[in-house]
Each structure stands twice: as structure tokens, then as C-alpha cells.
Write a protein that holds these residues in place. Structure first.
Motif, PDB file in Angstrom:
ATOM      1  N   ASP A  49     -98.786  88.475 112.767  1.00  0.00           N
ATOM      2  CA  ASP A  49     -98.823  89.684 113.595  1.00  0.00           C
ATOM      3  C   ASP A  49     -98.555  89.390 115.063  1.00  0.00           C
ATOM      4  N   LEU A  50     -98.705  88.130 115.469  1.00  0.00           N
ATOM      5  CA  LEU A  50     -98.510  87.782 116.878  1.00  0.00           C
ATOM      6  C   LEU A  50     -97.072  88.004 117.333  1.00  0.00           C
ATOM      7  N   THR A  51     -96.139  87.992 116.382  1.00  0.00           N
ATOM      8  CA  THR A  51     -94.738  88.183 116.759  1.00  0.00           C
ATOM      9  C   THR A  51     -94.484  89.565 117.342  1.00  0.00           C
ATOM     10  N   GLY A  52     -95.356  90.516 117.062  1.00  0.00           N
ATOM     11  CA  GLY A  52     -95.197  91.857 117.608  1.00  0.00           C
ATOM     12  C   GLY A  52     -95.967  92.090 118.887  1.00  0.00           C
ATOM     13  N   HIS A  53     -96.554  91.032 119.445  1.00  0.00           N
ATOM     14  CA  HIS A  53     -97.372  91.163 120.661  1.00  0.00           C
ATOM     15  C   HIS A  53     -96.773  90.374 121.819  1.00  0.00           C
ATOM     16  N   ALA A  54     -97.179  90.764 123.017  1.00  0.00           N
ATOM     17  CA  ALA A  54     -96.878  89.958 124.206  1.00  0.00           C
ATOM     18  C   ALA A  54     -97.848  88.785 124.222  1.00  0.00           C
ATOM     19  N   CYS A  55     -97.335  87.562 124.193  1.00  0.00           N
ATOM     20  CA  CYS A  55     -98.175  86.367 124.123  1.00  0.00           C
ATOM     21  C   CYS A  55     -97.752  85.385 125.217  1.00  0.00           C
ATOM     22  N   PHE A  56     -98.698  84.726 125.809  1.00  0.00           N
ATOM     23  CA  PHE A  56     -98.353  83.766 126.862  1.00  0.00           C
ATOM     24  C   PHE A  56     -99.427  82.690 126.958  1.00  0.00           C
ATOM     25  N   SER A  57     -99.036  81.555 127.516  1.00  0.00           N
ATOM     26  CA  SER A  57     -99.944  80.416 127.628  1.00  0.00           C
ATOM     27  C   SER A  57     -99.525  79.566 128.814  1.00  0.00           C
ATOM     28  N   ARG A  95    -110.539  78.751 101.283  1.00  0.00           N
ATOM     29  CA  ARG A  95    -111.767  78.701 100.494  1.00  0.00           C
ATOM     30  C   ARG A  95    -111.970  77.368  99.796  1.00  0.00           C
ATOM     31  N   ARG A  96    -110.887  76.650  99.584  1.00  0.00           N
ATOM     32  CA  ARG A  96    -110.966  75.344  98.937  1.00  0.00           C
ATOM     33  C   ARG A  96    -111.058  74.204  99.954  1.00  0.00           C
ATOM     34  N   LYS A  97    -111.340  74.558 101.197  1.00  0.00           N
ATOM     35  CA  LYS A  97    -111.470  73.582 102.288  1.00  0.00           C
ATOM     36  C   LYS A  97    -110.162  72.849 102.593  1.00  0.00           C
ATOM     37  N   ARG A  98    -109.050  73.455 102.225  1.00  0.00           N
ATOM     38  CA  ARG A  98    -107.748  72.906 102.563  1.00  0.00           C
ATOM     39  C   ARG A  98    -107.292  73.491 103.891  1.00  0.00           C
ATOM     40  N   THR A  99    -106.612  72.675 104.676  1.00  0.00           N
ATOM     41  CA  THR A  99    -106.128  73.136 105.974  1.00  0.00           C
ATOM     42  C   THR A  99    -104.814  73.886 105.807  1.00  0.00           C
ATOM     43  N   VAL A 100    -104.794  75.110 106.294  1.00  0.00           N
ATOM     44  CA  VAL A 100    -103.583  75.940 106.278  1.00  0.00           C
ATOM     45  C   VAL A 100    -103.046  76.005 107.699  1.00  0.00           C
ATOM     46  N   ARG A 101    -101.770  75.708 107.880  1.00  0.00           N
ATOM     47  CA  ARG A 101    -101.152  75.727 109.206  1.00  0.00           C
ATOM     48  C   ARG A 101    -100.060  76.789 109.264  1.00  0.00           C
ATOM     49  N   LYS A 102     -99.984  77.441 110.399  1.00  0.00           N
ATOM     50  CA  LYS A 102     -98.957  78.450 110.630  1.00  0.00           C
ATOM     51  C   LYS A 102     -98.299  78.184 111.980  1.00  0.00           C
ATOM     52  N   GLU A 103     -96.980  78.227 112.007  1.00  0.00           N
ATOM     53  CA  GLU A 103     -96.244  78.168 113.260  1.00  0.00           C
ATOM     54  C   GLU A 103     -95.627  79.536 113.525  1.00  0.00           C
ATOM     55  N   VAL A 104     -95.848  80.037 114.727  1.00  0.00           N
ATOM     56  CA  VAL A 104     -95.386  81.381 115.072  1.00  0.00           C
ATOM     57  C   VAL A 104     -94.601  81.316 116.377  1.00  0.00           C
ATOM     58  N   LYS A 105     -93.409  81.891 116.354  1.00  0.00           N
ATOM     59  CA  LYS A 105     -92.616  82.005 117.571  1.00  0.00           C
ATOM     60  C   LYS A 105     -93.063  83.262 118.309  1.00  0.00           C
ATOM     61  N   VAL A 106     -93.597  83.090 119.519  1.00  0.00           N
ATOM     62  CA  VAL A 106     -94.119  84.229 120.269  1.00  0.00           C
ATOM     63  C   VAL A 106     -93.157  84.570 121.415  1.00  0.00           C
ATOM     64  N   SER A 144     -90.499  74.892 124.299  1.00  0.00           N
ATOM     65  CA  SER A 144     -91.264  74.691 123.067  1.00  0.00           C
ATOM     66  C   SER A 144     -92.660  75.311 123.142  1.00  0.00           C
ATOM     67  N   ASP A 145     -93.120  75.634 124.342  1.00  0.00           N
ATOM     68  CA  ASP A 145     -94.441  76.245 124.477  1.00  0.00           C
ATOM     69  C   ASP A 145     -94.467  77.672 123.951  1.00  0.00           C
ATOM     70  N   ASP A 146     -93.318  78.234 123.608  1.00  0.00           N
ATOM     71  CA  ASP A 146     -93.277  79.577 123.034  1.00  0.00           C
ATOM     72  C   ASP A 146     -93.467  79.565 121.514  1.00  0.00           C
ATOM     73  N   THR A 147     -93.716  78.386 120.945  1.00  0.00           N
ATOM     74  CA  THR A 147     -94.066  78.285 119.523  1.00  0.00           C
ATOM     75  C   THR A 147     -95.520  77.852 119.434  1.00  0.00           C
TER      76      THR A 147
END
Length: 312
Positions: A192-200, A217-228, A206-209
Motif C-alpha cells: 500500500d505504500l506505493t500509493g502514498h507520499a513516502c520520504f526518508s 505465524r511459523r516464525k519465518r522472516t518475510v521480506r518485502k521491497e517497495v519502491k516508494v 537507492s534510498d527510494d526503495t
């Protein structure tokens, strides 16, 4: 009366000292004269120690004071305890007398202002002969050329020959103002972040990713990369926090910059189940040249900033 004398659970050095002096002189009067205090004070401290030990340590007659069997057993322990206390005091006195000279420190601007600058005055009070030269800068500094003793950095990246020591933890989070979220809506997931104004804190394209992670639930790490996307690129974290409070969008911020704003309701955490992964890492890192680690004053400052015991 000291706090330790008020606390029924504490055996103070004053109690031990009074006990040992009475045992040495076999006289409360002589012990008081040796300690430079009153007979009543010595008697009180011995009585407090006996109450703590739940045993009579002396047998008292009109002529002399003698150790009981319990007192004879305890006196060696008391001597060792006092020796340790005195050795510690001497170590601290020696350390403070050795600690003199100048320490050159560099640190990131925002962390230096918000955190470091509040701690260093305490260190200077503890060590009156120390001088600190603090440079706040977000640029990497050549430690050798500028004769820097201690560099505090967001990034753990350093030259191989340098000591790199994790110093202070930093948490990263997403936050936005209530007014922005009312207008734009609260994201339900990273996509959902792709539809928002995001800044850091922005240094390069590369800081825009953004990378976020969470445990499923299984204690596995889930990673997401989002272009903002953002209309605001700034290389100062304080300015990022100010812009978020003013409703410019969703900001990626270090916790020390936004904790107070979150408490006051000026900011609201976004996607609290997701943890941002940044190139700055999870700690402020101390970078020190090996030869600078040989100086006691630098090691003591490091231990102080880590919250540990001083080490000469």
C-alpha cells in the motif's frame, strides 16, 4: 544518616569498618577515636550489622569488648570485603587522576544533538581533567587525518584495520501525522505504500526503495521491497521528522527522533508489525583506530557511552 543506614537490607562499608575497628581495638571508645566519630555512632553501626547478620558479633563487659564465635567467623569475611571496597576506591581515584587530555569525537548530527550531547556533560563532570572536542557531521571523516579518537556512525561499514564496536541500539519505524492518515488512509501492508507520499533520510536514488520484514505465524522472516515515491528529498533526519509532523507523508525515521512525537500524538506509527531494514543498521557504531584504543581516556569514554563500568 546515609541511605544505606536507613535501608534494613544493606550492609554498608561504614558498618564493616566500625565492626573491624572495634574488633581491632576491643573497645568502642578507641574505635570511635580511630575513626574520628562518636561512640554512639560506632555502637549504632555495629548494632545494625548484628541485626543484619542476626547474630551477636561481640560479647561486652564493663572492661572490654571481645569477639563472639560468630564474630570470629565473620571478621575474615569482613576484612576481605573491606579490602575489595578499598581497592575499588583506589582504582577509581587512580583512574581519575590518569584521565586527562583531549578526546576528539565525531557523531551524526541528529543523534549527536538528541542523545550524545545530553550524555557528555555527565562524563565531563566525572572527569574534570578531560576536554572533549565534539564535531557533529553526517559526512564520513578521515579519522587519521583529522586526529579523531572516536567516530560514532550510523553505518557499521569501516576500514578493516579499525575497531568497530556496536554502541547504542537504534530502532527504525514508519510514522505519519494523524492529519495525513485521515486524508490519505492508513496502509494495511507494505504494498500500500506505493500509493502514498513516502520520504526518508535521503542520500542517493537507492534510498527510494524500502525493505521491510516481519515474522509470520511459523516464525519465518518475510521480506518485502517497495519502491516508494516522494517530492521531498532531504539529507537531514531532523528535517524528515519535522516534515512528517507537518503532514507531508509517511516517513522512515530512527526511534530517537520520533519517540516524543509519538507519545504526544503528533505522529502515528504506520505498519507497526513490519520492521524497516536500512543500510544504517540497528546500532550507532563506534569506530576507533587501534592506537587510539590504547589510551585509557578513550576506553573509559566508550564504556561510559555503552552504559558499562569504567575500565582504565
Amino acid at each position: 544518616m546515609t541511605q544505606s543506614e536507613n535501608d534494613p537490607k544493606t550492609i554498608s562499608s561504614d558498618m564493616l569498618q566500625a565492626f573491624l575497628k572495634v574488633a581491632e581495638w576491643q573497645s568502642v571508645s578507641a574505635a570511635a577515636e580511630d575513626l574520628g566519630t562518636s561512640k554512639s555512632q560506632v555502637s549504632k553501626r555495629v548494632a545494625q550489622l548484628e541485626a543484619q547478620m542476626r547474630a551477636a558479633l561481640f560479647s561486652r563487659t564493663t572492661r572490654k569488648v571481645a569477639l563472639t564465635p560468630a564474630g570470629e567467623t565473620y571478621v575474615e569475611f569482613a576484612r576481605r570485603a573491606m579490602a575489595e571496597i578499598q581497592a575499588g576506591e583506589e582504582r577509581l581515584r587512580a583512574m581519575r587522576s590518569e584521565l586527562s587530555g583531549s578526546i576528539r569525537v565525531t557523531a551524526p548530527v541528529s543523534w549527536g544533538q538528541r542523545v550524545l550531547a545530553k550524555r557528555l556533560p555527565e562524563f565531563l563532570r566525572l572527569h574534570p581533567a578531560i576536554e572533549i572536542q565534539l564535531e557533529l557531521s553526517d559526512h564520513f571523516v578521515d579519522l587519521a587525518r583529522q586526529r579523531i579518537d572516536l567516530a560514532l556512525r550510523w553505518s557499521a561499514t569501516t576500514q578493516q584495520e579499525m575497531h568497530s564496536i556496536p554502541l547504542a541500539p537504534i530502532g527504525w519505524l514508519l510514522a505519519a501525522s494523524p492529519s495525513y492518515l485521515t486524508q490519505a488512509g492508513m496502509p494495511k501492508g507494505p504494498d500500500d505504500l506505493t500509493g502514498h507520499a513516502c520520504f526518508s533520510y535521503w542520500r542517493e536514488q537507492s534510498d527510494d526503495t524500502w525493505t521491510l520484514s516481519m515474522e509470520d505465524r511459523r516464525k519465518r522472516t518475510v521480506r518485502k521491497e517497495v519502491k516508494v515515491r516522494s517530492r521531498y528529498h532531504v539529507n537531514n533526519p531532523e528535517a524528515v521528522g519535522d516534515a512528517a509532523i507537518q503532514g507531508l507523508g509517511i516517513a522512515l525515521l530512527p526511534d530517537y527522533l520520533c519517540d516524543q512525537a509519538l507519545k504526544e500524538g503528533l505522529l502515528v506509527q504506520v505498519l507497526p508489525g513490519w520492521k524497516p531494514q536500512t543500510k544504517f543498521g540497528s546500532h550507532i557504531t563506534a569506530v576507533v583506530a587501534p592506537e587510539r584504543m590504547l589510551l585509557s581516556r578513550n576506553r573509559v569514554l566508550l564504556d561510559f557511552l555503552r552504559g558499562g563500568s569504567p575500565e582504565a
